[in-house]
Write a protein that holds these residues in place. Structure first.
Motif, short mmCIF file in Angstrom:
data_model
loop_
_atom_site.label_atom_id
_atom_site.label_comp_id
_atom_site.label_asym_id
_atom_site.label_seq_id
_atom_site.Cartn_x
_atom_site.Cartn_y
_atom_site.Cartn_z
N CYS A 475 62.64 6.20 -24.38
CA CYS A 475 63.51 7.38 -24.39
C CYS A 475 63.09 8.36 -25.47
O CYS A 475 62.53 7.97 -26.48
CB CYS A 475 64.94 6.97 -24.64
N PRO A 476 63.42 9.63 -25.25
CA PRO A 476 63.06 10.63 -26.25
C PRO A 476 63.69 10.34 -27.60
O PRO A 476 64.79 9.80 -27.69
CB PRO A 476 63.64 11.93 -25.69
N LEU A 477 62.97 10.76 -28.62
CA LEU A 477 63.47 10.63 -29.98
C LEU A 477 64.35 11.84 -30.20
O LEU A 477 63.86 12.95 -30.18
CB LEU A 477 62.25 10.70 -30.88
N ILE A 478 65.66 11.66 -30.39
CA ILE A 478 66.45 12.86 -30.53
C ILE A 478 66.70 13.27 -31.96
O ILE A 478 66.38 14.34 -32.38
CB ILE A 478 67.77 12.83 -29.73
N GLU A 479 67.27 12.41 -32.72
CA GLU A 479 67.42 12.75 -34.11
C GLU A 479 67.61 11.48 -34.90
O GLU A 479 67.51 10.40 -34.36
CB GLU A 479 68.59 13.71 -34.34
N GLN A 480 67.86 11.63 -36.19
CA GLN A 480 67.81 10.43 -37.00
C GLN A 480 68.98 9.48 -36.83
O GLN A 480 68.92 8.35 -37.24
CB GLN A 480 67.62 10.80 -38.46
N SER A 481 70.04 9.95 -36.20
CA SER A 481 71.20 9.09 -36.06
C SER A 481 70.98 8.02 -34.99
O SER A 481 70.80 8.33 -33.82
CB SER A 481 72.44 9.93 -35.72
N GLU A 482 71.01 6.76 -35.41
CA GLU A 482 70.83 5.65 -34.49
C GLU A 482 71.89 5.67 -33.40
O GLU A 482 71.64 5.32 -32.26
CB GLU A 482 70.95 4.32 -35.25
N THR A 483 73.10 6.08 -33.78
CA THR A 483 74.20 6.06 -32.83
C THR A 483 73.95 7.02 -31.67
O THR A 483 74.10 6.68 -30.50
CB THR A 483 75.51 6.45 -33.54
N ARG A 484 73.52 8.25 -32.03
CA ARG A 484 73.27 9.22 -30.96
C ARG A 484 72.08 8.81 -30.12
O ARG A 484 72.05 9.02 -28.91
CB ARG A 484 73.02 10.61 -31.59
N LEU A 485 71.11 8.22 -30.77
CA LEU A 485 69.93 7.74 -30.07
C LEU A 485 70.32 6.67 -29.05
O LEU A 485 69.90 6.68 -27.90
CB LEU A 485 68.97 7.16 -31.11
N VAL A 553 56.39 7.17 -21.63
CA VAL A 553 57.04 7.69 -22.84
C VAL A 553 57.57 9.08 -22.51
O VAL A 553 56.80 9.98 -22.19
CB VAL A 553 56.08 7.77 -24.04
N GLN A 554 58.87 9.23 -22.54
CA GLN A 554 59.46 10.53 -22.26
C GLN A 554 59.38 11.43 -23.49
O GLN A 554 59.52 10.96 -24.61
CB GLN A 554 60.93 10.36 -21.86
N GLU A 555 59.19 12.71 -23.24
CA GLU A 555 59.09 13.69 -24.33
C GLU A 555 58.21 13.15 -25.46
O GLU A 555 58.59 13.13 -26.64
CB GLU A 555 60.48 14.09 -24.84
N ALA A 556 57.02 12.76 -25.06
CA ALA A 556 56.11 12.09 -26.00
C ALA A 556 55.73 12.98 -27.17
O ALA A 556 55.36 12.48 -28.24
CB ALA A 556 54.86 11.64 -25.25
N ASP A 557 55.83 14.28 -26.99
CA ASP A 557 55.43 15.19 -28.08
C ASP A 557 56.34 15.09 -29.30
O ASP A 557 56.02 15.59 -30.36
CB ASP A 557 55.39 16.63 -27.58
N ARG A 558 57.48 14.41 -29.14
CA ARG A 558 58.38 14.28 -30.28
C ARG A 558 58.02 13.14 -31.21
O ARG A 558 58.56 12.99 -32.29
CB ARG A 558 59.81 14.04 -29.80
N GLY A 560 55.49 10.55 -33.48
CA GLY A 560 54.31 10.58 -34.34
C GLY A 560 53.16 9.83 -33.70
O GLY A 560 53.34 9.02 -32.79
N LEU A 561 51.97 10.12 -34.17
CA LEU A 561 50.77 9.53 -33.59
C LEU A 561 50.74 8.02 -33.78
O LEU A 561 50.51 7.26 -32.84
CB LEU A 561 49.54 10.19 -34.24
N ALA A 562 50.98 7.58 -35.01
CA ALA A 562 50.94 6.14 -35.28
C ALA A 562 51.99 5.43 -34.43
O ALA A 562 51.77 4.34 -33.91
CB ALA A 562 51.19 5.88 -36.76
N GLN A 563 53.13 6.11 -34.30
CA GLN A 563 54.22 5.51 -33.55
C GLN A 563 53.86 5.36 -32.06
O GLN A 563 54.12 4.34 -31.45
CB GLN A 563 55.43 6.43 -33.71
N LEU A 564 53.22 6.39 -31.51
CA LEU A 564 52.81 6.31 -30.11
C LEU A 564 51.76 5.22 -29.92
O LEU A 564 51.77 4.51 -28.92
CB LEU A 564 52.26 7.66 -29.64
N HIS A 565 50.89 5.09 -30.89
CA HIS A 565 49.87 4.06 -30.80
C HIS A 565 50.51 2.67 -30.81
O HIS A 565 50.13 1.79 -30.03
CB HIS A 565 48.88 4.21 -31.97
N GLN A 566 51.50 2.50 -31.66
CA GLN A 566 52.22 1.23 -31.71
C GLN A 566 52.97 0.98 -30.40
O GLN A 566 52.95 -0.12 -29.86
CB GLN A 566 53.25 1.24 -32.85
#
Ligand code: ADP
Ligand code: MG
Length: 678
Positions: A475-485, A553-558, A560-566
């Motif tokens: 799912c897309p990375l929306i913001e830092q709040s785990e709850t909203r995510l 991976v949805q909205e992959a542009d959101r 980080g590179l290392a994260q996508l690699h993982q």
């Protein structure tokens, strides 16, 4: 004369060799700068800037290239951006709507021409632009006369030509950042302490800082970057050196015996040559009483976990405990499941210890988060500790682990760097490398898919499901709040169950699930009771289901590179050809760096290549969440070109380590930063 940054700074910078307490700038909120209110402060926080110090250390990603200088009388004929140089005739400030201000200055040059130049939202300029002041501005003709993009006032220098371009951000423009940095440098640039001793005869840090933001040319910008890189590398080396100065004693372990024999039998495969070599190296360390400090590096999926468990079982076999520390609770839980599965047939007990789960610290093997290194946790008899994804911990936790107890430590990383570099960055940490994954792996095929064609991606995914394979949807990375995510992930899973994935068994994994529920979902997916796992980044590391062959991976542009690699490393774990489909907006709609990140993933699956690209690009764009890239301790360093600096920093740190001095503050701060980031 000492090698300063001639041309720019000398006029403005009295050059005291002293230093002020570093807390000074750390304690200064960005809101203390003119024109920074709560709203701007909030936007700055999204890319990690809360203090004046952080603002000053926010380096440009590139500089504008030089433009032609024209006479004011010829301005009408010029196209695009140009520079003009002259003197201020008069200036005034006036308020615009919405708390904005406009300063206009009438500028005249020798050509007999005059032009009104406009500066937005820099009210303090009105005072500086007194009649007769020399000025050089860069910009272009616009609605309000000459629209100024960058400027030099008062001195005969040409920083305007190489105006800094800051990491792209939707919320704070480069022009705005330029003003802020300029104001911060003017007020506080001198207060940044020089951490390194004067005998080294280096340029002053304050000068370097000034020059990295407003250089006169590319050469100067590069010199400034290297000067600042040296500072951070020395600080890092000092911390690394501290890691090695304990005269701690660890138990010397006897040769591998019966338990290890049974472990090799329960593994469903033979270890590869690379794994065997790593194990041999580890065995040699474990026989010593000097605690092992070894880095085990190998790309995602290369098979580090079985090697880690080997080391842990060696402790158990000798009557001691083993511990594995992971950077997140989810990862710890997944390691726990993997280890438990392999250990149960061996009759070895494994416990989980996270912030939420208090397993027994008396178990033979304890898996956990940094809860493991809390002061109140006392192991019965710890002999081997494994630290997974060590770069995500930062040096401070490594230090805590080394100081509080003295077990043999194996640090694991999936962000491989060449051995020589690893040695210099990690000090004399020994390095083992799993350079090749188990033989039958095929490189994952990665493709970019435009958002408007996402239904094609799901068609492809269903083909895999229909062939009996499993899949991930991130799912897309929306913001830092785990709850909203978590909420968004729930909604997305519901939507997919009704639409694209109708008729398939869809499970959901996110950070807000209770540990027991999360474990249950993982068990279902592992045992193929689920076809698809819809997940947030909690699956980033550690999830291991070889039958999963495709990931969307949805909205992959959101990400980080290392994260996508993982993330991508979750597929391609069996013999089947696997795929990773990165859905994003069209290339034209993406920022340059987002586009470059996605393209890098399509171009290579090589973790080292990607780590290098990541370091380069990270300077250019900050993403949601500040510490996604790893390498959290380095800001200015470029690994390959700065090899010589790394060596030099190592030598400097070796000289400094027993002395007390301001440089120790840098090392301390580095430790603190690292702790704060975990
Ligand atoms: P890493 O932790 O390095 O990302 P893992 O240890 O999770 O990688 O291993 C990835 C996958 O490869 C796992 O499914 C693991 O069981 C499998 N694996 C590990 N070693 C071997 C081997 N020697 N032969 C075949 N498969 C292996
Ligand atoms: Mg792993």
């Amino acid at each position: 004369m000492h090698p300063g940054f001639t041309g720019v700074v000398q006029a403005e910078w009295p050059r005291p060799r002293g230093w002020l307490p570093p807390q000074h700038l750390d304690a200064l909120d960005v809101q203390s700068l003119p024109g920074v209110g709560p709203s701007l402060a909030k936007r700055l926080r999204t890319f990690g800037i809360t203090t004046v110090r952080e603002l000053l250390l926010h380096a440009p990603r590139r500089y504008e290239s030089a433009v032609d200088q024209v006479a004011i009388s010829k301005l009408g004929e010029a196209e695009g951006e140009v520079a003009i140089e002259g003197r201020v005739v008069s200036a005034r400030a006036r308020p615009l709507r919405g708390r904005r201000t406009l300063v206009t200055a009438l500028i005249a040059d020798g050509s007999g021409g005059q032009i009104s130049a406009s500066f937005f939202n820099q009210p303090w300029l009105a005072e500086k632009l007194v009649s007769g002041t020399p000025i050089r501005v860069r910009g272009k003709l616009g609605r309000y006369g000459f629209d100024v993009k960058s400027y030099d006032i008062g001195e005969a220098k040409r920083t305007a030509d190489f105006a800094p371009v800051y990491p792209a951000s939707e919320s704070v423009s480069t022009i705005r950042l330029r003003e802020l940095v300029r104001a911060a440098l003017a007020q506080h640039g001198r207060s940044l302490p020089d951490a390194l001793p004067a005998e080294l005869d280096l340029a002053l840090r304050g000068d370097a800082l000034h020059a990295i933001h407003f250089p006169v040319d590319d050469t100067q910008a590069e010199e400034a970057r290297r000067r600042l890189a040296l500072d951070e590398l020395v600080a890092l080396q000092l911390v690394v050196a501290r890691l090695r100065t304990t005269d701690a004693v660890a138990p010397s372990l006897k040769e591998a015996g019966e338990l290890i024999g049974r472990y090799r039998e329960v593994l469903p495969f033979a270890l590869t040559e690379h794994q065997e070599r790593a194990i041999t190296e580890i065995d040699l360390d474990l026989a010593q009483t000097t605690p092992m400090q070894r880095l085990l590096q190998g790309d995602v999926g290369s098979g580090k976990t079985v090697v880690a468990l080997y080391a842990l079982l060696r402790a158990v076999e000798n009557g001691y405990q083993g511990a594995l520390m992971a950077p997140t609770a989810t990862l710890a839980e997944q390691h726990f499941l993997t280890l438990e599965r392999l250990c149960t047939p061996l009759g070895i007990d494994v416990a989980l210890l996270t912030g939420a789960v208090k397993g027994s610290v008396d178990a033979s093997i304890v898996v956990g988060t940094h809860a493991l290194i809390q002061p109140d946790v006392e192991f019965r008899d710890l002999a081997v500790a494994v630290v997974d994804e060590q770069h995500r911990f930062g040096v401070a936790q490594r230090q805590a682990l080394a100081e509080r107890r003295s077990p043999h430590v194996l640090h694991m990383t999936a962000t491989p760097i060449p051995r020589t570099l690893a040695l210099t960055i990690y000090g004399d940490l020994a390095v083992s490398e799993i350079a090749k994954p188990p033989a039958d792996r095929k490189p994952i095929v990665t493709a970019r898919v435009g958002a408007e064609r996402s239904s094609d991606a799901y068609n492809r995914l269903r083909v895999h499901l229909d062939a009996g394979r499993q899949a991930y949807v991130v799912c897309p990375l929306i913001e830092q709040s785990e709850t909203r995510l978590a909420r968004a992930a729930e909604e997305e899973a519901e939507r997919l169950r009704r639409a694209e994935l109708k008729g398939y068994r869809v499970g959901l994994l996110h950070g807000k699930l209770k540990p027991a529920d999360r474990r249950e979902v993982m068990r279902q997916f592992t045992e193929h009771e689920l076809d698809v796992l819809v997940a947030t980044t909690v699956i980033e590391v550690g999830v291991d289901v070889p039958n999963a062959t495709i990931m969307i991976v949805q909205e992959a542009d959101r990400f980080g590179l290392a994260q996508l690699h993982q993330l991508r490393g979750r597929v391609g774990r069996g013999g089947e050809q696997s795929y990773c489909l990165l859905i994003s907006r069209q290339a034209e709609e993406l920022t340059e760096t987002a586009d470059a990140r996605l393209q890098a993933l399509v171009d290579t699956t090589d973790g080292f290549e990607l780590a290098e690209r990541d370091l380069e690009l990270r300077r250019e764009g900050q993403l949601l969440g500040t510490r996604q890239s790893g390498w959290s301790d380095l800001r200015f360093t470029k690994l390959r070109p700065d090899r010589d600096l790394i060596e030099r920093a190592r030598a400097i740190a070796a000289d400094l380590r027993d002395e007390d001095g301001p440089w120790q503050d840098d090392a301390d701060r580095l430790s603190e930063d690292a702790t704060a980031g975990a």
